[in-house]
Structures are given as structure tokens and as C-alpha cells.
Design an enzyme around this catalytic site. Structure first.
Site, short mmCIF file in Angstrom:
data_model
loop_
_atom_site.label_atom_id
_atom_site.label_comp_id
_atom_site.label_asym_id
_atom_site.label_seq_id
_atom_site.Cartn_x
_atom_site.Cartn_y
_atom_site.Cartn_z
N CYS A 77 1.93 -5.50 -1.63
CA CYS A 77 1.91 -4.26 -2.18
C CYS A 77 0.43 -4.14 -2.52
O CYS A 77 -0.17 -4.99 -3.24
CB CYS A 77 2.82 -4.07 -3.60
SG CYS A 77 2.63 -2.45 -4.30
N CYS A 190 -1.83 0.69 2.26
CA CYS A 190 -0.71 0.75 1.84
C CYS A 190 0.40 0.01 2.52
O CYS A 190 0.31 0.27 3.97
CB CYS A 190 -0.19 2.06 1.46
SG CYS A 190 1.37 2.16 0.84
N THR A 191 1.29 -0.87 2.04
CA THR A 191 2.04 -1.48 2.96
C THR A 191 3.30 -0.63 3.70
O THR A 191 3.71 -1.06 4.71
CB THR A 191 3.10 -2.76 2.18
OG1 THR A 191 3.58 -2.04 1.06
CG2 THR A 191 1.98 -3.74 1.78
N1 DGL Z 1 3.65 -0.21 -1.25
C1 DGL Z 1 2.78 0.44 -2.15
C2 DGL Z 1 1.39 -0.20 -1.69
O1 DGL Z 1 1.35 -0.74 -0.68
C3 DGL Z 1 2.92 1.71 -1.82
C4 DGL Z 1 4.20 2.49 -2.75
C5 DGL Z 1 4.08 2.85 -3.97
O2 DGL Z 1 3.36 3.53 -4.30
O3 DGL Z 1 4.83 2.04 -4.55
O4 DGL Z 1 0.59 0.15 -2.45
#
Ligand code: DGL
Length: 271
Positions: A77, A190-191
Site C-alpha cells: 500500500c 496506488c496499488t
Molecule cells: N491501496 C492504497 C494505496 O496504495 C489506496 C487505497 C486507500 O486509500 O486505501 O495507497
């Protein structure tokens, strides 16, 4: 016989199911590894949370991984990597290796993009933390970073809109911002974003390289395990997928992020 540490699992976490894009890349590259995935769906999205909150969540998730004897913890993340990597590393100490999703990307940029202009899209937490800028400036090879928070994208992707026309319009609206003008490459920070990589590439009509961290991070995980002689040589690994809050829609969406059938188990970490 005591099991060898190489047979211990890799712990992977994200705020939700977006980190499955990274978990998928890891399982493709390292098919023998046992995986424990934790999606903190009770606290989704991390992107709008405070640094202190994300740090507290990350530490508690690491406790779970340490209890499961994980040999490596992968922070899949960007928001958690931006807010909590240093703290997690200190907390975990020698108990496990810790890899975030930002450093492998910066290493990739250092090798391939000297003197180029790099764009970054991600959550508010990732972009406002300035972590990419600090790390890119520290490389000192003439790279310049331009960034824009694109908070709508993760939610739309998670809601199943990645193949809808509306997301193309929203992507175009974000990417045309002056903040991202004249870039040579764009980091999908962002993943969730690898799921709209094609739409982003179409917007740029091949004129901008799209940097998908999932494969780059999987290579870094392999390199770390290999270096420490921790690659699992035995086939048929066990993969466990936990979430802190379960809904059927999370389970349905996992198919978007992870091509194998994934069964999410509710793990009451916050009860
Ligand atoms: N998966 C989160 C990231 O890589 C993005 C989603 C979220 O805001 O939780 O930042």
C-alpha cells in the site's frame, strides 16, 4: 524436524484488496511462497487517514504477521509505505525483512530515468507526504517529480468501474492537469491503479512510460529472499487472505485484482 525459515510465509498488507495486484505479481514470480494477505477493509481508505492512524493500523497488522512467523513483510500500500515504513521497520527489527512499495520504484527510476521528468498519481496521503519527492531528490540524478492526488480512482476501481466509460473521462480529467504536464513517465502510486493501466496508457498514446510498481516490487521481494537464502524451494504453498471487515462485495471484487479464486476470511483484528 524444525521447519526452515525459508518455508515461513510472506505477509502482505494493504488497506483493502488493492494490494492484491502486488500479491498477484509476487505469486507469479515466486510460486512456491506461502502467503498471508491482510486487507484492512475496516479502515479503507487509508489515503484520507492521518499519518498517526495509518501507523497504528500498520503496527497492529505487523503483530499478526509476526505471530504467524512471517519471514518478510510487504507493505503493499503506497499510503502505508509513505506514512509508516520507517516505524514498521524499527518495530519489526530483526524479526522479519520489511519491503515497501516506494523504494523499489525509486531504485527503478534511478537506473532508467536520469534527467527525466516523472509524474506521480496516488492518494492524498501518498502525494501530500512528499515521500517520492524526498527520495527522488536524494538520488540526485537530475530527475524532476510532478505529482497529483487522484483520490476518486481507488474508490471507482473498487466499486467495479474500471472498465466503464466514466473512468476514462475521470482519468483524462486528472491527467490533463498542469501539475502533470510534460512528463516522461508516470508512477501508478496506488496499488489499485494497475487495474486502469490500459486506460492511462491510452490517454498518453504511448508517449509516456507507465510505471506499474507491482512487478518491480515483486522483483525486489525475490531479490531480498534470494540474498538472505530464504526462497522456498517446496511447491504447493498455502495462501491465506484475511480482511478486517467482510462483505460479499469485497470477495466479489477480489477477482478483479487476483485472477485466482480468492476466499476472504474475516479476521477480527480490531474487536
Ligand atoms: N491501496 C492504497 C494505496 O496504495 C489506496 C487505497 C486507500 O486509500 O486505501 O495507497
Amino acid at each position: 524436524m524444525k521447519p526452515s525459515p525459508s518455508t515461513y510465509p510472506i505477509g502482505i498488507f494493504d488497506s483493502g484488496i488493492g494490494g492484491l495486484t502486488v500479491a498477484h505479481a509476487v505469486t507469479q514470480l515466486l510460486p512456491n511462497e506461502h502467503i498471508v494477505y491482510f486487507g484492512d477493509t475496516a479502515h479503507l481508505p487509508y489515503g484520507d487517514k492521518s499519518t498517526a492512524a495509518i501507523q497504528a493500523y500498520s503496527i497492529k497488522i505487523c503483530d499478526l504477521f509476526l505471530k504467524q512467523s512471517c519471514k518478510l513483510i510487504l507493505m503493499a500500500c503506497h499510503s502505508a509505505s509513505a506514512a509508516a515504513y520507517e516505524l514498521v521497520k524499527e518495530y519489526v527489527g530483526n524479526a522479519a525483512h520489511v519491503i515497501n512499495v516506494i523504494d523499489p520504484v525509486v531504485h527503478h527510476l534511478r537506473e532508467n530515468y536520469a534527467d527525466k521528468c516523472i509524474g506521480l498519481i496516488g492518494t492524498r496521503q501518498t502525494v501530500n507526504s512528499n515521500i517520492y519527492k524526498k527520495k527522488i531528490d536524494a538520488v540526485g540524478n537530475g530527475m524532476e517529480l510532478k505529482s497529483l492526488a487522484t483520490p476518486l480512482l481507488a474508490t471507482l476501481i473498487e466499486e467495479g468501474f474500471s472498465q466503464k466509460k466514466v473512468i476514462k473521462e475521470i482519468i483524462a480529467d486528472y491527467l490533463k492537469h498542469a501539475e502533470l504536464a510534460d512528463i516522461d513517465a508516470l508512477i501508478l502510486g496506488c496499488t489499485h491503479y494497475p487495474l486502469v493501466k490500459t486506460q492511462i496508457a491510452e490517454y498518453y498514446t504511448q508517449k509516456v512510460d507507465i510505471i506499474d510498481p507491482s512487478e518491480i516490487v515483486a522483483i525486489a521481494v525475490k531479490g531480498c529472499l534470494d540474498y538472505h537464502n530464504l526462497l522456498n524451494k517446496h511447491p504447493n504453498p498455502i495462501k491465506k487472505f484475511y480482511v478486517s471487515d467482510y462483505t460479499a462485495s469485497f470477495e466479489a471484487s477480489t477477482r478483479l485484482f487476483f485472477t485466482e479464486n480468492v476466499h476472504l476470511e474475516h479476521y477480527p483484528l480490531w474487536d
